[in-house]
Write an enzyme that holds these catalytic residues in place. Structure first.
Site, PDB file in Angstrom:
ATOM      1  N   ASP A  13      56.874  42.326  29.618  1.00 41.42           N
ATOM      2  CA  ASP A  13      56.332  42.225  28.261  1.00 41.42           C
ATOM      3  C   ASP A  13      55.483  43.441  27.861  1.00 41.42           C
ATOM      4  O   ASP A  13      54.496  43.317  27.131  1.00 41.42           O
ATOM      5  CB  ASP A  13      55.504  40.929  28.089  1.00 41.42           C
ATOM      6  CG  ASP A  13      56.335  39.699  28.405  1.00 41.42           C
ATOM      7  OD1 ASP A  13      57.542  39.723  28.122  1.00 41.42           O
ATOM      8  OD2 ASP A  13      55.772  38.720  28.927  1.00 41.42           O
ATOM      9  N   LYS A  16      59.115  46.810  25.967  1.00 43.56           N
ATOM     10  CA  LYS A  16      60.367  47.540  26.245  1.00 43.56           C
ATOM     11  C   LYS A  16      61.325  47.463  25.061  1.00 43.56           C
ATOM     12  O   LYS A  16      61.969  48.446  24.702  1.00 43.56           O
ATOM     13  CB  LYS A  16      61.031  46.969  27.516  1.00 43.56           C
ATOM     14  CG  LYS A  16      60.168  47.134  28.767  1.00 43.56           C
ATOM     15  CD  LYS A  16      60.776  46.467  29.980  1.00 43.56           C
ATOM     16  CE  LYS A  16      60.790  44.966  29.930  1.00 43.56           C
ATOM     17  NZ  LYS A  16      59.464  44.315  30.033  1.00 43.56           N
ATOM     18  N   GLY A  40      62.582  38.505  27.247  1.00 39.90           N
ATOM     19  CA  GLY A  40      62.427  38.301  25.813  1.00 39.90           C
ATOM     20  C   GLY A  40      61.938  39.618  25.240  1.00 39.90           C
ATOM     21  O   GLY A  40      60.813  40.034  25.507  1.00 39.90           O
ATOM     22  N   HIS A  41      62.800  40.315  24.538  1.00 37.88           N
ATOM     23  CA  HIS A  41      62.465  41.645  24.008  1.00 37.88           C
ATOM     24  C   HIS A  41      62.391  41.561  22.483  1.00 37.88           C
ATOM     25  O   HIS A  41      63.374  41.216  21.838  1.00 37.88           O
ATOM     26  CB  HIS A  41      63.511  42.674  24.460  1.00 37.88           C
ATOM     27  CG  HIS A  41      63.516  42.871  25.956  1.00 37.88           C
ATOM     28  ND1 HIS A  41      64.364  43.721  26.598  1.00 37.88           N
ATOM     29  CD2 HIS A  41      62.737  42.326  26.927  1.00 37.88           C
ATOM     30  CE1 HIS A  41      64.111  43.692  27.907  1.00 37.88           C
ATOM     31  NE2 HIS A  41      63.142  42.839  28.126  1.00 37.88           N
ATOM     32  N   GLN A 227      61.859  42.618  32.668  1.00 37.26           N
ATOM     33  CA  GLN A 227      60.723  42.315  33.547  1.00 37.26           C
ATOM     34  C   GLN A 227      59.909  43.583  33.867  1.00 37.26           C
ATOM     35  O   GLN A 227      59.924  44.505  33.069  1.00 37.26           O
ATOM     36  CB  GLN A 227      61.191  41.613  34.848  1.00 37.26           C
ATOM     37  CG  GLN A 227      61.740  40.205  34.637  1.00 37.26           C
ATOM     38  CD  GLN A 227      63.189  40.146  34.197  1.00 37.26           C
ATOM     39  OE1 GLN A 227      64.037  40.778  34.795  1.00 37.26           O
ATOM     40  NE2 GLN A 227      63.479  39.386  33.155  1.00 37.26           N
TER      41      GLN A 227
END
Ligand code: GDP
Ligand code: IMO
Ligand code: MG
Length: 435
Positions: A13, A16, A40-41, A227
């Site tokens: 988080d 990215k 989750g991007h 990650q």
């Protein structure tokens, strides 16, 4: 030609998604090479926000190629949902601009059930990691155990069914015998698989060939990590990690690229630290400052909505990532979130039993004992989200950035001061010879 890997240096988080979307402008191909929909991007473009879990963060650029490579584990239902909801919002998704590896392993319903049962401590089998519950660990387990199913298996549903039936012999013994849950049946998985065939097969291909061709044509390839280094199966805070390797080494394995073809590594560093789930976190702030960072930084999980644990920047953690991943420049993100704090801290090293140490100990009991030693900085005031160059930043923010770089051993290549594309101070051209 530049092949650039974007790697999270902390516990994920770090921003990215934002950075990959931004850099895609000058890249030709964007590749996800590990992880799954535990990622989750978030991309913010104008008044639109996109939360991506499997589709690479270059997808908003329709003329660029997005690739989900073999190292990724794919939940087909999640991928289809994501592709359809992006398409409904006007994003171009065709077999020409999105390629998915035939070698990528499938996350099946029993993987999710097992992940969640273990997390819930069903029947007293307690081993809580605080996973995302998306079946990531069990899917990678089956990959390593050589009993997984791959997207390419969807090409022959008869043998797919035989493989599922065999897998269920073992899975159902676990589900019913150990966890006291219902058995799953092959038929309902096959029904889902018929939908997967229809919707995904046109996108499924040999992505190794696609990436090799792009490299041979000297195109710019951007590798989008998921990650972060401290969640790495080998190098992170085991067992409180994910089941893949978010470190640079897995670009070669997970995408199918010779290590020497990778020529630049951008380490993503959030200006403070966050962590979701269980596990050690030496610089965690369990006080009002931690709460303030969580609220101002909106530190709630993109995938699960869980509040993220927040704390000061840990230079021991980032320095380890710089060395392990060959980071040649940093993207420092969310600097704006620290604005208005009276003072800001960075842990420069740890004390373990009174001795100065400069590494993240492998042993959980040692990690529980380490005491971060902090350098303290005066806070900076004002809204920095409109800063376009370093000299626009308040003096205190520049002092903080300089010392951060010095402590972790890599120069800043960009500084992010807000979620939007233009809220970025570019300090380097990442793709100097883009076509
Ligand atoms: P990722 O998993 O590394 O892609 O990061 P996430 O998307 O899970 O979390 C980063 C969050 O911070 C997202 O909501 C982004 O929109 C947001 N973000 C990214 N960069 C910045 C920044 O510089 N400032 C602020 N305030 N938010 C940012
Ligand atoms: P992005 O790509 C933050 C964490 C989970 C849990 C541990 C294991 O958005 O940075 P898993 O479901 O992978 O078996 O969970 O890893 N985790 C993440 N934390 N960002 C992520 O991805 C994460 N992906 C997994 O919270 O602690
Ligand atoms: Mg995320």
């Amino acid at each position: 030609m530049t092949n650039l890997a974007v790697i999270g240096t902390q516990w994920g988080d770090e921003g990215k998604g934002k950075v990959v979307d931004l850099l895609t402008n000058k890249a030709n191909v964007v590749v996800r090479f590990q992880g799954g929909n535990n990622a989750g991007h978030t991309l913010v473009v104008g008044n639109q926000t996109y939360a991506l879990h499997l589709v690479p963060s270059g997808i908003l650029h329709p003329q660029k190629l997005s690739v989900i490579a073999s190292g990724v584990v794919v939940d087909p239902d999640v991928l289809i949902e994501e592709m359809e909801s992006l398409a409904a919002r006007g994003v171009t998704i065709t077999p020409e601009n999105l390629k998915i590896s035939e070698r990528a392993h499938i996350i099946l319903p029993y993987h999710k059930t097992l992940d969640q049962a273990r997390e819930a401590g069903a029947q007293g089998v307690v081993m809580k990691i605080g996973t995302t519950g998306r079946g990531i660990g069990p899917a990678y387990e089956d990959k390593a155990a050589r009993r997984g199913l791959r997207l390419g298996d969807l090409r022959d549903l008869n043998s797919f069914k035989d493989k599922i039936t065999l897998a269920l012999l073992e899975k159902n013994a676990l589900l019913t015998g150990l966890y006291g849950l219902k058995a799953q049946d092959a038929e309902s998985i096959i029904q889902s698989a018929q939908i997967w065939v229809k919707k995904l097969l046109p996108f499924i291909t040999d992505t190794f060939g696609v990436i090799r061709q792009a490299a041979d044509k000297n195109l710019n390839i951007l590798f989008e990590g998921a990650q972060g280094v401290q969640l790495d199966l080998d190098h992170g805070t085991y067992p409180y990690v994910t089941s893949s390797n978010p470190t640079t080494g897995s670009v070669a394995v997970g995408a199918g690229l010779a290590p020497r073809d990778l020529n630049s590594v951008l380490g993503l560093v959030k200006a403070y630290t966050s962590r979701v789930g269980e596990g050690p976190f030496p610089t965690e702030l369990l006080d009002a400052t931690g709460d303030r960072i969580r609220e101002v930084g909106r530190e709630y999980g993109t995938t699960t909505g869980r509040p993220r644990r927040c704390g000061w920047l840990d230079a021991v953690v980032v320095r380890a990532a710089v060395k392990l991943c060959g980071v040649d420049s940093l993207a420092v993100t969310k600097l704006d979130v620290l604005g208005g704090l009276k003072e800001i801290k960075i842990a420069s090293h740890y004390l373990l039993d009174g001795q100065k140490i400069d590494y993240v100990p492998a042993s959980l009991s040692d990690l529980a004992k380490v005491q971060p030693v902090y350098e303290t900085f005066e806070g900076f005031e004002g809204d920095i989200t409109k800063s376009k160059k370093l000299s626009d930043l308040p003096y205190g923010a520049r002092v903080y950035l300089d010392r951060l770089s010095e402590l972790v051993g890599a120069p800043a290549g960009l500084v992010s001061v807000g979620p939007e594309r233009d809220q970025t101070i570019m300090l380097r051209d990442f793709f100097p010879d883009s076509k």
